[in-house]
Design an enzyme around this catalytic site. Sequence first.
Site, PDB file in Angstrom:
ATOM      1  N   SER A   1       0.828  -1.193   0.000  1.00  0.00           N
ATOM      2  CA  SER A   1       0.000   0.000   0.000  1.00  0.00           C
ATOM      3  C   SER A   1       0.876   1.264   0.000  1.00  0.00           C
ATOM      4  O   SER A   1       1.634   1.471  -0.946  1.00  0.00           O
ATOM      5  CB  SER A   1      -0.963  -0.039   1.186  1.00  0.00           C
ATOM      6  OG  SER A   1      -1.993   0.918   1.051  1.00  0.00           O
TER       7      SER A   1
ATOM      8  N   ASP B   1      -9.939  -5.821  -3.429  1.00  0.00           N
ATOM      9  CA  ASP B   1      -9.395  -4.762  -2.575  1.00  0.00           C
ATOM     10  C   ASP B   1     -10.359  -3.579  -2.551  1.00  0.00           C
ATOM     11  O   ASP B   1     -10.701  -3.024  -3.606  1.00  0.00           O
ATOM     12  CB  ASP B   1      -8.035  -4.336  -3.124  1.00  0.00           C
ATOM     13  CG  ASP B   1      -7.247  -3.448  -2.196  1.00  0.00           C
ATOM     14  OD1 ASP B   1      -7.850  -2.540  -1.577  1.00  0.00           O
ATOM     15  OD2 ASP B   1      -6.027  -3.638  -2.088  1.00  0.00           O
TER      16      ASP B   1
ATOM     17  N   HIS C   1      -7.311  -6.148   0.839  1.00  0.00           N
ATOM     18  CA  HIS C   1      -6.143  -5.308   1.132  1.00  0.00           C
ATOM     19  C   HIS C   1      -5.406  -5.755   2.395  1.00  0.00           C
ATOM     20  O   HIS C   1      -4.425  -5.131   2.782  1.00  0.00           O
ATOM     21  CB  HIS C   1      -6.616  -3.858   1.302  1.00  0.00           C
ATOM     22  CG  HIS C   1      -5.544  -2.821   1.164  1.00  0.00           C
ATOM     23  ND1 HIS C   1      -4.961  -2.492  -0.041  1.00  0.00           N
ATOM     24  CD2 HIS C   1      -4.946  -2.012   2.085  1.00  0.00           C
ATOM     25  CE1 HIS C   1      -4.074  -1.541   0.138  1.00  0.00           C
ATOM     26  NE2 HIS C   1      -4.029  -1.223   1.422  1.00  0.00           N
TER      27      HIS C   1
END
Length: 287
Positions: free
Chosen positions: A144, A221, A254
Amino acid sequence: MDLIDSHMCFGGEQRRYRHTSETLKCDMTVSLFVPHGAGPFPVLWWLSGLTCTDENFVTKAGAQRKAAELGMAILCPDTSPRGDGVADDEAYDLGKGAGFYVDARQSPWAEHYRMETYLRTELPALAEKFFPVDMARQAISGHSMGGHGALTLGLKDPKRYASISAFAPIVAPTQVPWGKKAFTAYLGDDEAEWMRHDACHLIASTEGELPPILIDQGEADQFLAEQLQPDLFKAAAIESGRKIDLVLRPGYDHSYFYIASFIDEHLAFHAKHLGVTSSPPRGRGLR
C-alpha cells in the site's frame, strides 16, 4: 543500535532495535529477521502501509519460515517518525504512521518527516555497520503506502536493488486522494515536486536498466478503484518500453491475510534476483 526484543524463529532470530535518528530527530524502532548462520545475508527491505509500525509485517505476514529457508534477512523500518515532539494529525492518513516515504518541506512536518533520506542514507549506513546483512545484495518490497515507497525508492536507486515488488501499491499518488492529501501537507502545492515521488512518472522518466518489478493486487481490494489503480503503472511501463509483472488475485482484499497468502512467492522472486541458489543448512541455533 540497542536490541530491545529477540525471539528464536524457524532456526533464525526475530529482533527489534531502537536507535536515535539524526535525520528524523527522534528515536526509531527497526525490526530485523536474521536466518540461521553467520551471515552476511542478502536483505529484503519491507516498507509497511498506513497506520503500521515496524511490527505489522513481522507479526502478520508469516514471512520468516520462507526467509529462513532461503537464508534471507528481512529489514522492517517504521513508517514515520515517532515521539511526543513529533507533529501529528487526527486522521489515520497523515502524520504518525503515514510518513509516505518522502522528505517533508512544509511546516510543521519538515522538522521530523524526512523518511526518504532516512531510508536512502541513514538507515542503510547503520544496517551495514550493525547488522549481518550484505549491502551488495538488497531488494525492496512493501504494501500500500509502503508499496509506493518500495517502487519510488527502488526506481530512484535502480542499481542498489536487485529487484522490487509491491502488494497493492499506491502507484499514482499525484492522482489519488491519499497521495494528494499527503503531498499537499508534506510537500506543498508544487506539483512538479509531487512528481518526484510518483511511481508512474518515475518508471517513464528513469533512464538506464531497471530491476525486475513485480506488482501484486487483490481484485476484491476495497481501495483498488479509488486509491491504487495499478493499471496506471502498467500503462506507464508499457508506454516507456519497460517490462513489469502485474499479478491480479481474484477474491483477495487489502489485508495481511492477502499478503500472508502470497509472501512466499515474493520472497522466491527476490531470492532469484539476489542470487540465492540453495537453502542454507538448518542447525540448532544462531552462531
